[in-house]
Design a protein around this motif. Structure first.
Motif, mmCIF file in Angstrom:
data_model
loop_
_atom_site.group_PDB
_atom_site.id
_atom_site.type_symbol
_atom_site.label_atom_id
_atom_site.label_comp_id
_atom_site.label_asym_id
_atom_site.label_seq_id
_atom_site.Cartn_x
_atom_site.Cartn_y
_atom_site.Cartn_z
ATOM 1 N N ILE A 59 32.218 40.218 48.905
ATOM 2 C CA ILE A 59 32.625 38.958 48.295
ATOM 3 C C ILE A 59 32.003 37.815 49.089
ATOM 4 O O ILE A 59 32.394 37.561 50.229
ATOM 5 C CB ILE A 59 34.161 38.807 48.276
ATOM 6 N N ALA A 60 31.028 37.158 48.496
ATOM 7 C CA ALA A 60 30.420 35.977 49.112
ATOM 8 C C ALA A 60 31.156 34.743 48.598
ATOM 9 O O ALA A 60 31.444 34.640 47.399
ATOM 10 C CB ALA A 60 28.938 35.897 48.771
ATOM 11 N N ILE A 61 31.445 33.818 49.497
ATOM 12 C CA ILE A 61 32.231 32.632 49.150
ATOM 13 C C ILE A 61 31.443 31.395 49.555
ATOM 14 O O ILE A 61 31.072 31.228 50.724
ATOM 15 C CB ILE A 61 33.599 32.662 49.852
ATOM 16 N N LEU A 98 42.219 49.536 47.020
ATOM 17 C CA LEU A 98 41.378 50.095 45.961
ATOM 18 C C LEU A 98 40.206 49.207 45.562
ATOM 19 O O LEU A 98 39.538 49.481 44.569
ATOM 20 C CB LEU A 98 42.247 50.411 44.729
ATOM 21 N N GLY A 99 39.938 48.147 46.320
ATOM 22 C CA GLY A 99 38.693 47.416 46.188
ATOM 23 C C GLY A 99 38.449 46.726 44.860
ATOM 24 O O GLY A 99 39.342 46.524 44.038
ATOM 25 N N LEU A 100 37.184 46.352 44.660
ATOM 26 C CA LEU A 100 36.711 45.719 43.431
ATOM 27 C C LEU A 100 36.406 46.779 42.372
ATOM 28 O O LEU A 100 36.206 47.948 42.701
ATOM 29 C CB LEU A 100 35.454 44.902 43.722
ATOM 30 N N PRO A 101 36.347 46.395 41.095
ATOM 31 C CA PRO A 101 36.141 47.378 40.027
ATOM 32 C C PRO A 101 34.826 48.135 40.153
ATOM 33 O O PRO A 101 33.768 47.554 40.428
ATOM 34 C CB PRO A 101 36.151 46.524 38.753
ATOM 35 N N SER A 102 34.886 49.443 39.925
ATOM 36 C CA SER A 102 33.669 50.256 39.964
ATOM 37 C C SER A 102 32.741 49.918 38.818
ATOM 38 O O SER A 102 31.563 50.276 38.838
ATOM 39 C CB SER A 102 34.030 51.744 39.910
ATOM 40 N N GLN A 103 33.231 49.203 37.789
ATOM 41 C CA GLN A 103 32.370 48.794 36.680
ATOM 42 C C GLN A 103 31.288 47.817 37.129
ATOM 43 O O GLN A 103 30.337 47.559 36.388
ATOM 44 C CB GLN A 103 33.215 48.172 35.561
ATOM 45 N N LEU A 104 31.414 47.286 38.339
ATOM 46 C CA LEU A 104 30.392 46.396 38.887
ATOM 47 C C LEU A 104 29.222 47.171 39.502
ATOM 48 O O LEU A 104 28.181 46.581 39.789
ATOM 49 C CB LEU A 104 30.996 45.481 39.955
ATOM 50 N N VAL A 105 29.403 48.487 39.721
ATOM 51 C CA VAL A 105 28.341 49.292 40.318
ATOM 52 C C VAL A 105 27.108 49.265 39.425
ATOM 53 O O VAL A 105 27.196 49.476 38.214
ATOM 54 C CB VAL A 105 28.811 50.746 40.532
ATOM 55 N N GLY A 106 25.965 49.003 40.008
ATOM 56 C CA GLY A 106 24.716 48.974 39.253
ATOM 57 C C GLY A 106 24.413 47.646 38.600
ATOM 58 O O GLY A 106 23.327 47.475 38.033
ATOM 59 N N LEU A 107 25.342 46.708 38.657
ATOM 60 C CA LEU A 107 25.124 45.383 38.088
ATOM 61 C C LEU A 107 24.710 44.403 39.181
ATOM 62 O O LEU A 107 25.060 44.582 40.354
ATOM 63 C CB LEU A 107 26.403 44.875 37.411
ATOM 64 N N PRO A 108 23.970 43.364 38.820
ATOM 65 C CA PRO A 108 23.647 42.345 39.824
ATOM 66 C C PRO A 108 24.910 41.623 40.258
ATOM 67 O O PRO A 108 25.938 41.659 39.557
ATOM 68 C CB PRO A 108 22.688 41.407 39.079
ATOM 69 N N PRO A 109 24.898 40.979 41.425
ATOM 70 C CA PRO A 109 26.077 40.225 41.876
ATOM 71 C C PRO A 109 26.545 39.252 40.807
ATOM 72 O O PRO A 109 25.749 38.615 40.121
ATOM 73 C CB PRO A 109 25.564 39.496 43.122
ATOM 74 N N PHE A 110 27.853 39.169 40.660
ATOM 75 C CA PHE A 110 28.482 38.368 39.611
ATOM 76 C C PHE A 110 29.085 37.122 40.245
ATOM 77 O O PHE A 110 29.902 37.227 41.158
ATOM 78 C CB PHE A 110 29.565 39.195 38.918
ATOM 79 N N THR A 111 28.701 35.938 39.759
ATOM 80 C CA THR A 111 29.156 34.682 40.341
ATOM 81 C C THR A 111 30.057 33.924 39.379
ATOM 82 O O THR A 111 29.734 33.785 38.190
ATOM 83 C CB THR A 111 27.965 33.790 40.730
ATOM 84 N N GLN A 112 31.176 33.458 39.881
ATOM 85 C CA GLN A 112 32.093 32.614 39.138
ATOM 86 C C GLN A 112 32.717 31.639 40.141
ATOM 87 O O GLN A 112 33.312 32.073 41.133
ATOM 88 C CB GLN A 112 33.187 33.444 38.473
ATOM 89 N N GLN A 113 32.538 30.339 39.874
ATOM 90 C CA GLN A 113 33.041 29.314 40.778
ATOM 91 C C GLN A 113 32.522 29.572 42.197
ATOM 92 O O GLN A 113 31.321 29.690 42.376
ATOM 93 C CB GLN A 113 34.570 29.247 40.690
ATOM 94 N N PHE A 115 32.955 32.246 44.088
ATOM 95 C CA PHE A 115 32.901 33.660 44.447
ATOM 96 C C PHE A 115 31.688 34.361 43.835
ATOM 97 O O PHE A 115 31.364 34.159 42.670
ATOM 98 C CB PHE A 115 34.160 34.376 43.968
ATOM 99 N N THR A 116 31.051 35.220 44.620
ATOM 100 C CA THR A 116 30.030 36.138 44.128
ATOM 101 C C THR A 116 30.426 37.533 44.581
ATOM 102 O O THR A 116 30.541 37.788 45.795
ATOM 103 C CB THR A 116 28.636 35.788 44.655
ATOM 104 N N VAL A 117 30.667 38.433 43.631
ATOM 105 C CA VAL A 117 31.174 39.764 43.961
ATOM 106 C C VAL A 117 30.165 40.835 43.563
ATOM 107 O O VAL A 117 29.410 40.683 42.606
ATOM 108 C CB VAL A 117 32.528 40.024 43.256
ATOM 109 N N SER A 118 30.176 41.921 44.309
ATOM 110 C CA SER A 118 29.284 43.048 44.019
ATOM 111 C C SER A 118 29.886 44.326 44.592
ATOM 112 O O SER A 118 30.667 44.286 45.544
ATOM 113 C CB SER A 118 27.894 42.811 44.597
ATOM 114 N N VAL A 119 29.505 45.457 43.989
ATOM 115 C CA VAL A 119 29.947 46.774 44.447
ATOM 116 C C VAL A 119 28.742 47.707 44.392
ATOM 117 O O VAL A 119 28.083 47.807 43.358
ATOM 118 C CB VAL A 119 31.084 47.345 43.568
ATOM 119 N N GLU A 120 28.460 48.401 45.477
ATOM 120 C CA GLU A 120 27.318 49.316 45.505
ATOM 121 C C GLU A 120 27.693 50.716 45.035
ATOM 122 O O GLU A 120 26.929 51.356 44.315
ATOM 123 C CB GLU A 120 26.729 49.380 46.916
#
Length: 299
Positions: A59-61, A98-113, A115-120
């Motif tokens: 999580i980048a802030i 239980l962390g961030l959603p696994s549905q983020l795996v394989g997607l580029p980092p997602f930015t909103q306001q 926050f930028t979130v990612s899961v490897e």
């Protein structure tokens, strides 16, 4: 950490929802064999307690102002780790957070306001590296019910969920009203479907004092932290989100979005007294400087 409603809605609807339906891993089938009592499963040759540290996202802030009610973080940026912990005990396994959603795996980092979130990698994939499948988890417990700590509940449905009554009521109000964060209702529903055990403060998970869940309310009403006693490291305290950064602990900083600043400060005082009394190593779960030296394990 409580991410903005718009971010959670965006990740739980549209393309992310499609990913959830299409890409969610198949549910593990729980073992049909009932666990034996501790006295029968304990084995003198069983491995001692140890912990595997899982990478459950980043999580980048861009502006940390929300993380200090004192106003001294405004304009600063940081990057948080998002960690989960597989507690391996001779009589069972506990997955903590239980962390961030696994549905983020394989997607580029997602930015909103801010926050930028990612899961490897998903929890299931990381467990596989350790020779563990989700059906082998005895218990699951979360430090609290924020978006970045509940994201992969879909992968651990065979485990028993350990939760205190206060946090359970925060997620599922007794009067039937919407939860504190309605955008997380779909995530919460996955917990409601699990076997659950309501626990009291200072819950001794395996009955020998080595793994204890204790309440540190304030970030959410029933926020908890975890006390471990390991053969090599000795006492270890996992903070949950009582603290997010080293500076937060040093300065006693309280995020603006906590449910109670007063309760948070009281929890910080009690936590520090516990750490001092035990001589414990403290691990701030979002702090890279605490996580990287662990090298993926605590023994």
């Amino acid at each position: 950490m409580r991410l903005p409603t718009s971010l959670t809605q965006c990740l739980l609807t549209g393309a992310a929802a499609a990913l959830l339906a299409a890409c969610a891993p198949p549910a593990e089938t729980p073992s049909a064999e009932a666990p034996l009592p501790a006295a029968e499963t304990a084995d003198a040759a069983a491995p001692a307690l140890y912990v595997d540290v899982l990478d459950c996202g980043t999580i980048a802030i861009s502006d940390l102002d929300a993380f200090s009610s004192a106003g001294d973080y405004a304009g600063q940026a940081d990057e948080f780790t998002n960690t989960c912990y597989l507690i391996n005990h001779p009589n069972g396994r506990l997955l903590w957070d239980l962390g961030l959603p696994s549905q983020l795996v394989g997607l580029p980092p997602f930015t909103q306001q801010i926050f930028t979130v990612s899961v490897e990698r998903s929890i299931t994939d990381q467990l596989a590296d350790l020779g563990v499948v989700p059906s082998e988890l005895t218990y699951v417990s979360i430090s609290h019910a924020h978006f970045d700590h509940i994201g992969q509940a879909d992968q651990v449905q065979g485990a028993t969920w350990l939760v205190n009554q206060t946090e359970y009521d925060y997620m599922f109000p007794a009067d039937g009203s919407p939860p504190a964060d309605p955008s997380l209702a779909a995530n919460f529903a996955l917990f409601q479907a699990m076997d659950k055990q309501i626990i009291s403060d200072g819950h001794d998970v395996f009955g020998d004092g080595s793994v204890v869940i204790f309440q540190t309310p304030g970030h959410t009403p029933g926020h908890s932290s975890l006390q471990l006693t390991l053969p090599e490291t000795g006492p270890v305290l996992l903070t949950g989100d009582l603290y997010h950064r080293t500076e937060s602990r040093e300065l006693g900083r309280v995020p603006r979005f906590n449910t109670s600043e007063e309760n948070t400060l009281a929890s910080m005082a009690a936590f520090e007294a516990r750490a001092t009394d035990l001589g414990a190593k403290v691990v701030i779960q979002h702090e890279p400087a605490d996580i990287e030296p662990l090298g993926g394990a605590i023994r």
